[in-house]
Design an enzyme around this catalytic site. Structure first.
Site: not given
Ligand code: AMP
Ligand code: ZN
Length: 668
Positions: A224, A409, A115, A430, A119, A425, A312, A406, A117
């Site tokens: 997930y 102006c 899957e 302005c 952020d 500013c 990663k 600024c 990941k």
């Molecule tokens: P990290 O925070 O880098 O240690 O990664 C772990 C975190 O990745 C987990 O706590 C989840 O919040 C997140 N995460 C994002 N996508 C997934 C996924 N498909 N499966 C499991 N964890 C995931």
């Molecule tokens: Zn200005």
């Protein structure tokens, strides 16, 4: 009394329809009806619930946004511990992971589910009998915070599942990249610290106490995991994902079954660059042993499962030279330092500029012009300068100082609130502050264009129709209609009529609308009276301005430098063409309009200032020296050389009595 059966039925039906269409829209991204039709259903439900409050249930689609902020977030203990994930950046370690798994299970091939990941930040949700009863953050893995009210504002999260299940699910909430940009743009304009990446933005948002604020940011979520999946007869991670989807819980759509580690590595490789195309930040791939029965066999370390790992993506960085620091002025006057770089390739684009956030950021990192710097794209989005490569310093680098003025102006720069990070500013007029400037221009004290309120102005700016007040006069009805939604024939006609009407406004209204620093309605009147026409005002020299009664040297200077700004000059030229410069009504009220006076010698009954005021308030002008344009010389005792000059140039000479007659309108 009770609620009539027919109403109960309609409410139930509306909720069902709204849920269905929300799912189509927010989860499947495949709406079946138009936004208007959807709004109609929603409004009807809202109306019925208002009339019959007894029908409101916590899972009604109208209850997504809570009414009042919480005082604090309640702690919740998780039903089972939330592990974190082991992670790596190296292919070799991935191979070791795979070997370890196969050895522990004593098999030759393991199949995985891969899957992307996300952020964002983890979220845990509990449904009871299919109804959402809890949303919680991860916290320390054992105890998290109750963010149920906030989770409910996320439109793609169903308040009710397809089936009346008791189930706990886990997933990730995130702020889409497009939203992240918007939020940061907004924060930058408000002078707040920027979120470094979408994850911080999502975390900052979900922990807010006021769910109304949360609902303004378009958070989204992917799921997930199901806790105790075998209770639902699920045997693989692949089935987990598909069951979540069936219940209306959206998952990241690119996950894939992989028959071996080689396929996992291919999957990773294929997304390493392509992730940039997604509207959410992805920082790697999560690999899970597909068969759930094997999870128990593999077990957990103190920190993380032995059956999953995150592979990663490398952070994308580049090194280049910072040529100079430019100053950008935002719509609200916020001054942001921006690094101009030697062009460099980074994550698929050529980067020439990078954000430096604010001057505190710059000073903390001691970033100088000429430095070699490391840049990175935060969450794949905004290139920013991370640090200086100090070893590369030559000693010729130039430290950067905070601007005091600024760049647009030349108005003073400063912080509007003590704990602001941004410099702004401080000149309210302005030219950089487009929206403000337009609102001022259209306001009642100025051009008084009622239909151009703040909302409409924002829309016109967004539609690219207004870059300054002068653009108002080139708007057409077609332009307005082309904006669509909410602007019909009638609104457009109305607005065009109001704009048309404003073409005949008095000069002082226009001057008041220009946003000249220090010039409010009163001074605008003085200026309009004195100069009489836009043309005369536009061409006023510093001396002319200093001659206007009631205007001190400092103000005269500020007006003069405003008029000399080329941007202002262009605008005034347009106004001169578009707006009626000779207002009849003004002329009638101002009998001395267009007439120029010079006063000399000592008057008996009047001080010089009183005389000046009498002239100016009737629309005449007072100059300090006699010229060809002088109409009257008011001569008191001991007149001096001006009298001679006036006579040779053909100006009429008035004694005090004659002056009074002219003023009283008995003779002009
Ligand atoms: P990290 O925070 O880098 O240690 O990664 C772990 C975190 O990745 C987990 O706590 C989840 O919040 C997140 N995460 C994002 N996508 C997934 C996924 N498909 N499966 C499991 N964890 C995931
Ligand atoms: Zn200005």
């Amino acid at each position: 009394m009770g609620v009539p059966e027919s109403i109960e039925k309609r409410v139930r039906q509306l909720r069902k329809e709204i849920e269905y269409h929300s799912h189509r829209y927010y989860v499947l991204d495949d709406p079946a009806i138009t936004d208007e039709e959807f709004d109609r259903l929603y409004k009807e439900l809202e109306e019925l619930e208002k009339q019959y409050p007894e029908t409101i249930t916590p899972d009604s689609p109208t209850q997504r946004v809570g009414a009042s902020p919480a005082r604090e977030l309640r702690e919740v203990r998780h039903s089972s511990r939330l592990y974190s994930l082991d992670n790596t950046y190296s292919e070799a370690e991935m191979r070791e992971f795979d070997t370890r798994v196969r050895r522990a299970l004593d098999i030759d091939e393991v199949d995985y589910y891969s899957e992307l990941k996300i952020d964002g930040l983890s979220i845990i949700m509990r449904y009871e009998k299919g109804k959402l009863v809890l949303g919680a953050t991860r916290g320390d893995g054992t105890t998290g915070e109750d963010v149920t009210d906030n989770v409910k504002t996320i439109r793609s999260i169903p308040l009710r599942l397809r089936e009346p299940l008791d189930i706990e699910v886990r997933g990730e909430i995130f702020l889409p990249k497009s939203e992240f940009d918007k939020v940061n743009q907004d924060r930058s304009e408000k002078g707040l610290a920027l979120f470094a990446n979408p994850r911080n933005a999502a975390a900052g948002t979900i922990r807010q106490l006021d769910s109304r604020e949360v609902s303004k940011r378009r958070l989204d979520a992917f799921f997930y995991q199901i806790v105790e999946p075998r209770g639902f007869g699920l045997e693989t991670q692949e089935q987990v994902i598909s069951m979540l989807r069936h219940q209306g819980l959206k998952g990241e759509p690119n996950g894939r079954h992989c028959a071996s580690l080689e396929e996992v590595l291919d999957f990773w490789e294929s997304w390493r660059e392509r992730k940039r195309e997604l509207n959410y930040a992805v920082d790697g791939v999560v690999i899970k042993v597909n068969r759930i029965a094997l999870h128990d066999e593999l077990g957990y370390t103190a920190k993380s499962p032995r059956w999953a790992i995150a592979f990663k993506f490398p952070a994308e960085q580049a090194t280049t030279r910072l040529k100079e620091v430019a100053l950008q002025v935002g719509r609200l006057g916020t001054m942001t330092p921006v690094a101009e770089l030697d062009p460099v390739q980074l994550a698929g684009t050529t980067v020439k500029r990078a954000s430096l956030h604010n001057f505190d950021y710059l000073q903390e990192r001691d970033i100088r012009e000429g430095d070699i710097v490391v840049i990175e794209k935060a969450g794949d989005i905004i290139p920013q300068v991370i640090k200086v490569v100090t070893e590369s310093r030559t000693g010729r680098e130039k430290p950067i100082s905070r601007p005091s003025k600024c760049p647009v102006c030349a108005g003073p720069a400063g912080k509007t609130r003590e704990n602001d990070v941004a410099l702004r500013c401080l000149n309210p007029g302005c030219p950089a502050k487009l929206e403000k400037r337009l609102s001022l221009f259209c306001s009642r004290g100025a051009m008084d264009i009622e239909g151009l309120g703040e909302k409409m102005i924002a829309r016109l700016i967004e539609g690219g129709l207004l870059n300054g007040p002068a653009d108002i006069y080139s708007l057409t009805k077609e332009d307005l209609l082309a904006l669509g939604k909410g602007i019909g024939e009638k609104t457009a006609d109305n607005l065009m009529a109001q704009i048309g009407k404003s073409r005949n406004n008095a000069l002082h209204q226009l001057i008041a609308g220009l946003g000249i620093p220090g010039v409010g309605t009163k001074i605008a009147r003085d200026l309009a009276n004195y100069f009489g026409s836009l043309k005369a005002f536009r061409n006023a020299s510093l001396d002319d301005l200093m001659a206007v009664p009631g205007i001190g040297n400092e103000l005269a200077e500020s007006i003069s430098s405003f008029l000399l700004n080329p941007m202002v000059g262009e605008e005034l030229e347009i106004f001169e063409k578009e707006i009626n410069a000779h207002e009849d009504s003004l002329q009638r009220e101002k009998p001395l309009k267009g007439l120029s006076f010079v006063i000399t010698g000592t008057l008996d009954d009047l001080t010089r200032q009183e005389a000046e005021e009498m002239i100016v308030s009737r629309g005449g002008r007072v100059s300090s020296s006699v010229s060809k344009r002088t109409d009257y010389l008011v001569a008191g005792e001991n007149p001096g050389s001006k009298l001679e000059k006036a006579r040779t140039l053909g100006a009429r000479v008035l004694n005090e009595k004659e002056f009074r007659e002219v003023i009283e309108g008995e003779s002009t």
